[in-house]
Scaffold this motif. Structure first.
Motif, PDB file in Angstrom:
ATOM      1  N   SER A  44       0.728  -1.099   0.093  1.00 36.63           N
ATOM      2  CA  SER A  44       0.033   0.096  -0.126  1.00 36.63           C
ATOM      3  C   SER A  44       1.013   1.371  -0.109  1.00 36.63           C
ATOM      4  O   SER A  44       1.912   1.163   0.582  1.00 36.63           O
ATOM      5  N   PRO A  45       0.406   2.252  -0.566  1.00 33.05           N
ATOM      6  CA  PRO A  45       1.211   3.557  -0.565  1.00 33.05           C
ATOM      7  C   PRO A  45       1.657   3.763   0.850  1.00 33.05           C
ATOM      8  O   PRO A  45       2.711   4.589   1.132  1.00 33.05           O
ATOM      9  N   CYS A  65       1.885  -3.208   8.016  1.00 32.92           N
ATOM     10  CA  CYS A  65       2.719  -2.713   7.217  1.00 32.92           C
ATOM     11  C   CYS A  65       3.861  -3.832   7.102  1.00 32.92           C
ATOM     12  O   CYS A  65       4.567  -3.990   6.286  1.00 32.92           O
ATOM     13  N   CYS A  66       4.126  -4.416   8.416  1.00 34.00           N
ATOM     14  CA  CYS A  66       5.492  -5.494   8.288  1.00 34.00           C
ATOM     15  C   CYS A  66       4.912  -6.785   7.613  1.00 34.00           C
ATOM     16  O   CYS A  66       5.477  -7.245   6.627  1.00 34.00           O
ATOM     17  N   HIS A  67       3.522  -6.961   7.340  1.00 37.68           N
ATOM     18  CA  HIS A  67       2.953  -8.150   6.763  1.00 37.68           C
ATOM     19  C   HIS A  67       2.971  -7.938   5.244  1.00 37.68           C
ATOM     20  O   HIS A  67       3.361  -8.787   4.300  1.00 37.68           O
ATOM     21  N   ASP A  68       2.552  -6.463   4.865  1.00 35.55           N
ATOM     22  CA  ASP A  68       2.578  -6.024   3.474  1.00 35.55           C
ATOM     23  C   ASP A  68       4.296  -6.104   3.151  1.00 35.55           C
ATOM     24  O   ASP A  68       4.407  -6.616   1.947  1.00 35.55           O
ATOM     25  N   LEU A  69       5.225  -5.909   4.033  1.00 37.74           N
ATOM     26  CA  LEU A  69       6.501  -5.733   3.542  1.00 37.74           C
ATOM     27  C   LEU A  69       6.973  -7.274   3.220  1.00 37.74           C
ATOM     28  O   LEU A  69       7.518  -7.605   1.960  1.00 37.74           O
ATOM     29  N   VAL A  70       6.404  -8.243   3.973  1.00 33.82           N
ATOM     30  CA  VAL A  70       7.134  -9.540   3.807  1.00 33.82           C
ATOM     31  C   VAL A  70       6.375 -10.236   2.597  1.00 33.82           C
ATOM     32  O   VAL A  70       7.072 -10.772   1.871  1.00 33.82           O
ATOM     33  N   GLN A  71       5.100  -9.636   2.271  1.00 31.39           N
ATOM     34  CA  GLN A  71       4.367 -10.182   1.058  1.00 31.39           C
ATOM     35  C   GLN A  71       5.106  -9.429  -0.164  1.00 31.39           C
ATOM     36  O   GLN A  71       5.138 -10.261  -1.221  1.00 31.39           O
ATOM     37  N   GLU A  72       5.490  -8.254  -0.072  1.00 32.08           N
ATOM     38  CA  GLU A  72       6.219  -7.512  -1.124  1.00 32.08           C
ATOM     39  C   GLU A  72       7.331  -8.512  -1.691  1.00 32.08           C
ATOM     40  O   GLU A  72       8.145  -8.843  -2.799  1.00 32.08           O
ATOM     41  N   GLY A  73       8.118  -9.246  -0.586  1.00 31.08           N
ATOM     42  CA  GLY A  73       9.449  -9.806  -0.558  1.00 31.08           C
ATOM     43  C   GLY A  73      10.749  -9.259  -0.322  1.00 31.08           C
ATOM     44  O   GLY A  73      10.860  -8.083  -0.641  1.00 31.08           O
ATOM     45  N   LYS A  74      11.692  -9.948  -0.011  1.00 30.75           N
ATOM     46  CA  LYS A  74      13.196  -9.425   0.289  1.00 30.75           C
ATOM     47  C   LYS A  74      13.715  -8.736  -0.890  1.00 30.75           C
ATOM     48  O   LYS A  74      14.391  -7.686  -0.651  1.00 30.75           O
ATOM     49  N   VAL A  75      13.746  -9.497  -2.044  1.00 34.80           N
ATOM     50  CA  VAL A  75      14.233  -8.941  -3.187  1.00 34.80           C
ATOM     51  C   VAL A  75      13.829  -7.573  -3.662  1.00 34.80           C
ATOM     52  O   VAL A  75      14.422  -6.410  -3.828  1.00 34.80           O
ATOM     53  N   CYS A  76      12.471  -7.513  -3.668  1.00 31.01           N
ATOM     54  CA  CYS A  76      11.821  -6.135  -3.866  1.00 31.01           C
ATOM     55  C   CYS A  76      12.421  -5.023  -2.797  1.00 31.01           C
ATOM     56  O   CYS A  76      12.572  -4.217  -3.089  1.00 31.01           O
ATOM     57  N   HIS A  77      12.200  -5.355  -1.708  1.00 31.31           N
ATOM     58  CA  HIS A  77      12.497  -4.234  -0.386  1.00 31.31           C
ATOM     59  C   HIS A  77      13.876  -4.075  -0.592  1.00 31.31           C
ATOM     60  O   HIS A  77      14.282  -3.043  -0.588  1.00 31.31           O
ATOM     61  N   ASP A  78      14.746  -4.994  -0.741  1.00 31.46           N
ATOM     62  CA  ASP A  78      16.309  -4.697  -1.048  1.00 31.46           C
ATOM     63  C   ASP A  78      16.745  -3.869  -2.160  1.00 31.46           C
ATOM     64  O   ASP A  78      17.180  -2.754  -1.973  1.00 31.46           O
ATOM     65  N   THR A  79      16.250  -4.253  -3.286  1.00 35.33           N
ATOM     66  CA  THR A  79      16.352  -3.260  -4.455  1.00 35.33           C
ATOM     67  C   THR A  79      15.911  -2.128  -4.408  1.00 35.33           C
ATOM     68  O   THR A  79      16.657  -1.131  -4.606  1.00 35.33           O
ATOM     69  N   LEU A  80      14.838  -1.842  -3.924  1.00 42.87           N
ATOM     70  CA  LEU A  80      13.954  -0.422  -4.055  1.00 42.87           C
ATOM     71  C   LEU A  80      14.865   0.278  -2.868  1.00 42.87           C
ATOM     72  O   LEU A  80      15.279   1.620  -3.178  1.00 42.87           O
ATOM     73  N   ILE A  81      15.207  -0.166  -1.828  1.00 47.81           N
ATOM     74  CA  ILE A  81      15.926   0.765  -1.002  1.00 47.81           C
ATOM     75  C   ILE A  81      17.177   0.898  -1.187  1.00 47.81           C
ATOM     76  O   ILE A  81      17.683   2.308  -1.163  1.00 47.81           O
TER      77      ILE A  81
END
Length: 115
Positions: A44-45, A65-81
């Motif tokens: 979510s935004p 938001c933690c659950h959303d982040l985990v659903q997004e996935g580690k690769v996405c999280h790492d790459t975007l940050i």
């Protein structure tokens, strides 16, 4: 209807922040589209803004938001940050931001396992 309008406004804010923090020359068009199609649409935004505030500031995250982040996935999280942290204005503290990124991921994984 007002809730929908505010969600659309938050989406534009997230897109604006990503565009501001991600240098145009570092992300080719197909890579940016891939990130959008596979990563940003999964969260979510509101949570995306919270995650940015946590990693690049001193905010806190809620369980949703933690659950959303985990659903997004580690690769996405790492790459975007990483893309945001690589901005010239932020690169001097990139190691700190990447540590906060990893700490946030570990925290959210622990939250997700207890739910």
């Amino acid at each position: 209807m007002a809730k929908f309008t505010s969600q659309i406004a938050l989406l534009f804010i997230v897109v604006g922040l990503v565009c501001t923090f991600v240098p145009v020359f570092s992300v080719n068009e197909s890579e940016a589209k891939s990130l959008w199609d596979t990563c940003l649409v999964k969260i979510s935004p509101h949570c995306a803004l919270d995650i940015i505030a946590i990693v690049f500031g001193n905010a806190t995250i809620n369980d949703t938001c933690c659950h959303d982040l985990v659903q997004e996935g580690k690769v996405c999280h790492d790459t975007l940050i990483k893309y945001i942290a690589d901005r010239p204005a932020l690169i001097a503290r990139a190691a700190l931001y990447l540590k906060k990124r990893d700490d946030l991921w570990s925290h959210c994984i622990a939250i997700s396992k207890t739910a």
